[in-house]
Scaffold this active site. Structure first.
Site, mmCIF file in Angstrom:
data_model
loop_
_atom_site.group_PDB
_atom_site.id
_atom_site.type_symbol
_atom_site.label_atom_id
_atom_site.label_comp_id
_atom_site.label_asym_id
_atom_site.label_seq_id
_atom_site.Cartn_x
_atom_site.Cartn_y
_atom_site.Cartn_z
ATOM 1 N N ASP A 13 -1.952 -6.748 -1.660
ATOM 2 C CA ASP A 13 -2.630 -5.491 -1.949
ATOM 3 C C ASP A 13 -3.579 -5.182 -0.794
ATOM 4 O O ASP A 13 -3.918 -6.058 0.011
ATOM 5 C CB ASP A 13 -3.397 -5.624 -3.265
ATOM 6 C CG ASP A 13 -4.035 -4.313 -3.695
ATOM 7 O OD1 ASP A 13 -3.412 -3.255 -3.524
ATOM 8 O OD2 ASP A 13 -5.174 -4.354 -4.192
ATOM 9 N N ASP A 15 -6.655 -2.462 -0.920
ATOM 10 C CA ASP A 15 -8.035 -2.249 -1.354
ATOM 11 C C ASP A 15 -8.502 -3.406 -2.226
ATOM 12 O O ASP A 15 -7.842 -3.770 -3.201
ATOM 13 C CB ASP A 15 -8.154 -0.932 -2.130
ATOM 14 C CG ASP A 15 -7.840 0.271 -1.256
ATOM 15 O OD1 ASP A 15 -8.479 0.409 -0.200
ATOM 16 O OD2 ASP A 15 -6.949 1.063 -1.624
ATOM 17 N N ASP A 209 -6.266 -8.294 -6.080
ATOM 18 C CA ASP A 209 -7.631 -8.442 -6.591
ATOM 19 C C ASP A 209 -7.749 -8.025 -8.052
ATOM 20 O O ASP A 209 -8.828 -8.084 -8.618
ATOM 21 C CB ASP A 209 -8.605 -7.612 -5.757
ATOM 22 C CG ASP A 209 -8.437 -6.111 -5.981
ATOM 23 O OD1 ASP A 209 -7.317 -5.599 -5.727
ATOM 24 O OD2 ASP A 209 -9.397 -5.450 -6.411
#
Length: 268
Positions: A13, A15, A209
């Site tokens: 990922d 961000d 995240d």
């Protein structure tokens, strides 16, 4: 039980893993450099459909992360690929930015407000009442409803912003029609990313995240997963989920040494 296959490919990922907005997370440039040096195939994934891969490449470069635009896979690209497979040469009314409209144009889609095959909802910072109203009326008239991703909110320097999922919920409430979400946590996005780099799920690791998008989509696609604690999911929240990542680390900096290894191990 068979032993895990050697790790040959990586998905990550963007961000919350590599950057916060346009600020680099320590260890991210070193992680990308380690992947490039090792020759491992990899893709950087994002549910954000606002930007084209070229735009994102430039934004990441300003943050100190240098990678080719071909190594970026967005929910807009996955959505365009999905629609091209479902209804080649179709038409769509789009609420979104250049990342989405460019991806649809590139697969031969016509963007129109008159009797489109699909209403496609993506991310934008300029949602308009007029545009949402038009989308509602087109769906009521029979257009199929697609959304790039279900994220209800997104980050900004001032705080949370309403995102695609929130606007999709508004349209669903008005029409009674649920969208089909292409981006994470739909494992379809993971499968499309794997196909793009000719990777196999059993030899690929997904880094994210968020437990509710990154980890679950990786898990459902058959990948090993690493959760970093620099984004949405905090350490104390991990055990609340009925599934676990293969490994939990503080940040992407802790993953850099693993690139040269073959088998991230379960923390137990």
């Amino acid at each position: 039980m068979t032993s895990p296959k050697p790790v040959e490919c990586w998905l990550t990922d963007m961000d919350g893993v590599l950057v916060h907005e346009e600020h680099v997370i320590p260890g991210a440039p070193e992680f990308i450099a380690a992947l490039q040096t090792s020759g491992r195939r990899f893709l950087v994934l994002t549910n954000n459909s606002i930007y084209t891969p070229r735009d994102l490449k430039a934004r990441l470069l300003r943050s100190g992360i240098d990678l080719p635009e071909e190594s970026i896979w967005t929910s807009a690209l996955a959505t365009a690929q999905f629609l091209d497979g479902q209804r080649p040469g179709g038409s769509a009314y789009v609420i979104g930015e250049a990342g989405l409209t460019t991806a649809l144009h590139d697969v031969g889609y016509t963007l129109t407000e008159r009797d489109p095959d699909y209403v496609v909802l993506g991310e934008t910072r300029t949602y308009s009442f007029e545009g949402i109203t038009r989308a509602i009326r087109l769906i009521e008239a029979g257009a199929r409803f697609i959304a790039t991703n279900p994220d209800a909110s997104g980050p900004s320097t001032e705080g949370s912003l309403p995102a695609t999922g929130s606007v999709a919920a508004l349209i669903t409430r008005a029409t009674g029609v649920e969208p089909y979400y292409v981006g994470k946590p739909n494992p379809l996005m993971m499968r499309s990313a794997l196909n793009r780099i000719d990777a196999h799920s059993e030899s690929t690791v997904m880094i994210g995240d968020r437990m509710d998008t990154d980890v679950i989509s990786g898990l459902e696609a058959g990948l090993r997963t690493i959760l970093v604690l620099t984004g949405s999911t905090k350490a104390e929240a991990v055990d609340r989920f009925p599934y676990r990542p293969t490994r939990v680390v503080d940040s992407i900096a802790d993953v850099v040494p693993l690139v040269g290894q073959f088998q991230p191990v379960d923390q137990g």
